[in-house]
Write a protein that holds these residues in place. Structure first.
Motif, mmCIF file in Angstrom:
data_model
loop_
_atom_site.group_PDB
_atom_site.id
_atom_site.type_symbol
_atom_site.label_atom_id
_atom_site.label_comp_id
_atom_site.label_asym_id
_atom_site.label_seq_id
_atom_site.Cartn_x
_atom_site.Cartn_y
_atom_site.Cartn_z
ATOM 1 N N CYS A 132 -68.495 -23.143 -1.952
ATOM 2 C CA CYS A 132 -68.382 -24.536 -2.380
ATOM 3 C C CYS A 132 -67.660 -24.572 -3.725
ATOM 4 N N LEU A 229 -74.425 -32.800 2.025
ATOM 5 C CA LEU A 229 -73.228 -33.451 2.585
ATOM 6 C C LEU A 229 -72.096 -33.509 1.560
ATOM 7 N N HIS A 230 -72.369 -34.149 0.414
ATOM 8 C CA HIS A 230 -71.416 -34.271 -0.699
ATOM 9 C C HIS A 230 -70.162 -35.077 -0.372
ATOM 10 N N ALA A 231 -70.079 -35.590 0.853
ATOM 11 C CA ALA A 231 -68.925 -36.426 1.226
ATOM 12 C C ALA A 231 -69.286 -37.227 2.473
ATOM 13 N N GLN A 234 -64.691 -36.131 6.608
ATOM 14 C CA GLN A 234 -64.431 -34.710 6.830
ATOM 15 C C GLN A 234 -63.412 -34.135 5.835
ATOM 16 N N ARG A 237 -64.949 -33.564 2.478
ATOM 17 C CA ARG A 237 -65.984 -32.522 2.562
ATOM 18 C C ARG A 237 -65.343 -31.132 2.620
ATOM 19 N N LEU A 249 -68.107 -33.021 10.492
ATOM 20 C CA LEU A 249 -69.236 -33.905 10.156
ATOM 21 C C LEU A 249 -69.896 -34.576 11.368
ATOM 22 N N TYR A 271 -76.496 -35.097 -1.998
ATOM 23 C CA TYR A 271 -75.131 -35.565 -2.273
ATOM 24 C C TYR A 271 -74.888 -35.399 -3.763
ATOM 25 N N ASN A 278 -66.064 -38.240 -5.451
ATOM 26 C CA ASN A 278 -66.832 -38.731 -4.297
ATOM 27 C C ASN A 278 -67.847 -39.798 -4.701
#
Length: 355
Positions: A132, A229-231, A234, A237, A249, A271, A278
């Motif tokens: 990440c 998730l963070h987004a 797709q 992410r 996703l 998130y 984001n």
């Protein structure tokens, strides 16, 4: 996977190397079988269990209720305890430990105290292969999975150092727990049954590995599953989590919905809010759209800075606006400010290098 399948100790070992599997992580039944193999009476299994999990014995030589001769003979048998190589404490009382494992590798764990709780943030791997972009652990590459004993040891180490019982466990340290699912479930069993921490006080965090959430659902545990998730789309992410391209996703969310159906348990979505990346209202709308009609809860985590990436934390107003946008769309949400920031012990700051 059934709980019994998950509780097989540490790795899939053949009988020939069973002598090298540490004792930590084994159930009272397994320890009883082991002492009998050594020619000791069955009741010593319960004594051994008590000394490992309640007294935190680091070697068999310490166990004074055992016959001296046998203790001496078995002194070198691996119990599975690590050494603290480095310890740093933040002003808020959060303590980060760098633990040296039997093979010389190091892993981090964090003790997070409040008046009523002591939470341990445990690692499941040495390093992490998920890479990440905003996470220090992901920048350091991946070495190996942790054994059950090495996961459980982290909990006992923090308990010992704080001199108080651990109440909560979060699998949010180094590594992706679902890439080490057999040992993860073995550790959950052990932490629950042997160390005595309720499964409802355990959270397992994942960025999502195809079919593994389904596997966890079959285990029918009582722990909380948290999916990072963070987004809400797709493309974004994949920018933040390069490995997300292997698992789009829509597929991930479908598997999450299945998990809720099978277990009846609410899912948490994590998130991390990154300023200008984001955290705008369109991002919030996309996230809400994706999670509609879902028995879930969104945990917003304002970003914790690391040296290796130049992301920023959004300001308080922007964080609140994002949370409000989710609430207006009937998405359950809370903001979680991380503790241990100045000791580099907060979410996304763990890396296994001695200072």
């Amino acid at each position: 996977m059934s709980p019994t399948a998950a509780s097989s100790t540490n790795h899939h070992h053949s009988a020939s190397d069973a002598h090298s599997i540490p004792l930590l992580g084994r159930s009272v039944e397994e320890l009883t079988a082991w002492v009998q193999e050594q020619g000791q009476p069955a009741y010593r299994g319960k004594q051994l269990h008590n000394w490992l999990y309640q007294h935190g014995a680091r070697s068999l030589a310490e166990i004074t209720v055992f016959p001296q001769q046998w203790r001496h003979t078995m002194a070198d048998f691996p119990v599975g305890r690590s050494e603290i190589a480095y310890r740093s404490q933040a002003r808020d009382g959060t303590v980060k430990y760098l633990l040296r494992l039997a093979d010389g590798m190091t892993v981090e764990t964090v003790g997070i105290p409040t008046a009523k709780r002591l939470t341990v943030c445990v690692s499941s791997q040495v390093g992490c292969p998920m890479a990440c972009d905003f996470c220090a652990t992901g920048k350091g590459g991946f070495d190996r999975n942790l054994m059950v004993s090495e996961i459980v040891d982290q909990v006992l180490t923090v308990q010992e150092d704080f001199q108080r019982r651990v109440s909560h466990i979060v699998f949010m340290g180094m590594g992706e727990p679902l890439l080490n699912v057999t040992n993860l479930l073995g550790a959950v069993r052990c932490i629950n049954e042997d160390v005595g921490i309720g499964q409802r006080c355990i959270t397992v965090s994942t960025v999502g590995i195809r079919d593994r959430i389904r596997q966890l659902a079959q285990f029918r545990g009582q722990f909380t599953l948290a999916v990072s998730l963070h987004a809400g789309n797709q493309r974004l992410r994949e920018r933040l989590i390069p490995t997300a391209r292997n698992y789009p996703l829509p597929d991930l969310i479908a598997e999450c919905r299945e998990y809720v159906q099978i277990t009846g348990r609410r899912l948490t979505f994590e998130y991390i809010l990154l300023a200008g990346v984001n955290d705008n209202l369109e991002n919030a709308a996309q996230l809400a759209q994706m999670l509609r009609g879902f028995q879930s809860h969104v945990n917003l985590i304002p970003y914790n800075p690391i040296k290796e990436a130049d992301y920023q934390r959004p300001d308080a107003e922007r964080i609140q606006a994002f949370a409000d946008a989710l609430e207006q769309r009937h998405i359950a949400v809370s903001v979680r400010y991380s503790r241990g920031l100045e000791a580099d012990a907060a979410c996304g700051q763990l890396r296994a290098a001695a200072k």
